[in-house]
Design an enzyme around this catalytic site. Sequence first.
Site, PDB file in Angstrom:
ATOM      1  N   ARG A   1       0.771  -1.240   0.000  1.00 33.66           N
ATOM      2  CA  ARG A   1       0.000   0.000   0.000  1.00 33.66           C
ATOM      3  C   ARG A   1       0.806   1.295   0.000  1.00 33.66           C
ATOM      4  O   ARG A   1       0.229   2.370  -0.013  1.00 33.66           O
ATOM      5  CB  ARG A   1      -0.958  -0.007   1.196  1.00 33.66           C
ATOM      6  CG  ARG A   1      -2.082  -0.976   1.047  1.00 33.66           C
ATOM      7  CD  ARG A   1      -2.948  -0.987   2.287  1.00 33.66           C
ATOM      8  NE  ARG A   1      -2.539  -1.985   3.270  1.00 33.66           N
ATOM      9  CZ  ARG A   1      -2.990  -2.040   4.507  1.00 33.66           C
ATOM     10  NH1 ARG A   1      -3.831  -1.117   4.940  1.00 33.66           N
ATOM     11  NH2 ARG A   1      -2.594  -3.000   5.325  1.00 33.66           N
TER      12      ARG A   1
ATOM     13  N   TRP B   1       1.381  -4.798  -8.920  1.00 31.50           N
ATOM     14  CA  TRP B   1       2.350  -5.713  -9.508  1.00 31.50           C
ATOM     15  C   TRP B   1       2.509  -6.879  -8.545  1.00 31.50           C
ATOM     16  O   TRP B   1       2.047  -6.834  -7.403  1.00 31.50           O
ATOM     17  CB  TRP B   1       3.687  -5.036  -9.776  1.00 31.50           C
ATOM     18  CG  TRP B   1       4.281  -4.337  -8.587  1.00 31.50           C
ATOM     19  CD1 TRP B   1       4.899  -4.916  -7.509  1.00 31.50           C
ATOM     20  CD2 TRP B   1       4.302  -2.919  -8.350  1.00 31.50           C
ATOM     21  NE1 TRP B   1       5.307  -3.956  -6.621  1.00 31.50           N
ATOM     22  CE2 TRP B   1       4.953  -2.713  -7.117  1.00 31.50           C
ATOM     23  CE3 TRP B   1       3.838  -1.806  -9.068  1.00 31.50           C
ATOM     24  CZ2 TRP B   1       5.145  -1.438  -6.578  1.00 31.50           C
ATOM     25  CZ3 TRP B   1       4.030  -0.553  -8.528  1.00 31.50           C
ATOM     26  CH2 TRP B   1       4.685  -0.373  -7.309  1.00 31.50           C
TER      27      TRP B   1
HETATM   28  N1  ARG Z   1      -2.342 -13.441  -4.976  1.00 34.48           N
HETATM   29  C1  ARG Z   1      -3.005 -13.260  -6.231  1.00 34.48           C
HETATM   30  C2  ARG Z   1      -2.263 -14.064  -7.303  1.00 34.48           C
HETATM   31  O1  ARG Z   1      -1.270 -14.657  -7.026  1.00 34.48           O
HETATM   32  C3  ARG Z   1      -3.057 -11.798  -6.655  1.00 34.48           C
HETATM   33  C4  ARG Z   1      -3.634 -10.830  -5.639  1.00 34.48           C
HETATM   34  C5  ARG Z   1      -3.232  -9.400  -5.865  1.00 34.48           C
HETATM   35  N2  ARG Z   1      -1.800  -9.272  -5.828  1.00 34.48           N
HETATM   36  C6  ARG Z   1      -1.099  -8.129  -6.070  1.00 34.48           C
HETATM   37  N3  ARG Z   1       0.193  -8.192  -6.044  1.00 34.48           N
HETATM   38  N4  ARG Z   1      -1.721  -7.005  -6.332  1.00 34.48           N
HETATM   39  O2  ARG Z   1      -2.639 -14.103  -8.438  1.00 34.48           O
END
Ligand code: ARG
Length: 412
Positions: A82, A252
């Site tokens: 964040r 990302w």
């Molecule tokens: N943990 C999920 C995945 O491996 C994505 C969740 C959002 N992750 C992020 N870095 N914004 O696909």
Amino acid sequence: MRPGEGRCHAGADHAGPDTVRALAEEFVTLYHRENPGTGSPGRRLAEVAAEISRTGTYTHTAQELLFGAKVAWRNSIRCIGRLYWQSLIVRDRRHVDSADRIAQETVRHLQQATNGGRIRPCLTVFAPDLPRRPAPRIWNDQLIRYAGYTRPDGSVLGDPVSAGITSAARNLGWPGGPGTPFDVLPLIVHGRDDKPRWFELPDSAVLQVPLEHPEYAWFARLGLRWYAVPAVASMRLDIGGVRYPLAPFNGWYMGTEIGARNLADTDRYNLLPVVARRLGLDTSRDRSLWKDRALVELNLAVLHSFEQAGVTISDHHTESRRFLAHLAREERAGRAVGADWSWIVPPISGAATPVFHRYYDTEQRHPAFVYQPKAPADTACTASPQPPRPDPPAGTGCPGDALPHDAPCTQD
Ligand code: ARG
């Protein structure tokens, strides 16, 4: 409407006017408090209250929407990333509610977010829920996901987390991909006043990274890959009493999401045994720590490959430090930060990162991204005259054939 003809929109409920009014007041007050140039909230509050009395809801200004979306990210207690919440790009597409245009805008979102590999956090806001007028939805839980084809024996080819959405797509007439463990799923879009429809994503919207290891040449031959942009499509954005059930957003990747979860979990790609055997480790005894050693090499490969490909990714040590910098900065600004320890602490080397060694305020503040009833990928809504094909498409002798497809998998 006859039985079975319901539109099966999951986000159909809309809060009553009193709830909307109270939430709106809280949000408009916050907006004016944090944006000093905007004067006192009195006039806007009166305007909003009048609109709610008339219509049961109200319309955010573009500035309110931008602020609300950024603060919803800032308030995401499970997100370690964040620090950069203020840089979120918000694409205001509230006027878009038809399946075609949603698919088109989603492709543009992915292209803008991908940015040739220098990934930018983006969010696209589509039409909100209105009283008696549910918003459009995308059924996929992420904009990019790999298909999971359930075989007759119950095992899954591809990503088991996608077994439900994959069969929903088939039921809607998607012929299936080439039959690799990494077939990109189509989007399933349910526009307002329409039936759910599927849309193939063009290659130009789906950057992927083939995985290789900095030292082991055999690793590349496993034929593993992952997509560059994690874009959550299933959560609802709630801002001051207005609900946006379709507001896909991306950041990302942190390497562990791919290397320690997506490719490693036993109910996902379950690759630790494969990697450990290639490393020549003793997989017959837990205390050889073969899983731990395989995890490290897999995670190293993910970080190395993304870096080589020029695609933004962060490691869990860096991201942990950034998170603590975020906490400190927010506290200096007089704001409390909620965090869920069990999500913030990375899935490998937890205690080697600073986020492990403390407690957090766990309060969920608003605006927020919230879980909403799953779009009905597995319900009667998907029933259609076209029966699903009984078998996954035939394998192509492609890279993924090296994978343990026959691992029993739980479905989501
Ligand atoms: N943990 C999920 C995945 O491996 C994505 C969740 C959002 N992750 C992020 N870095 N914004 O696909």
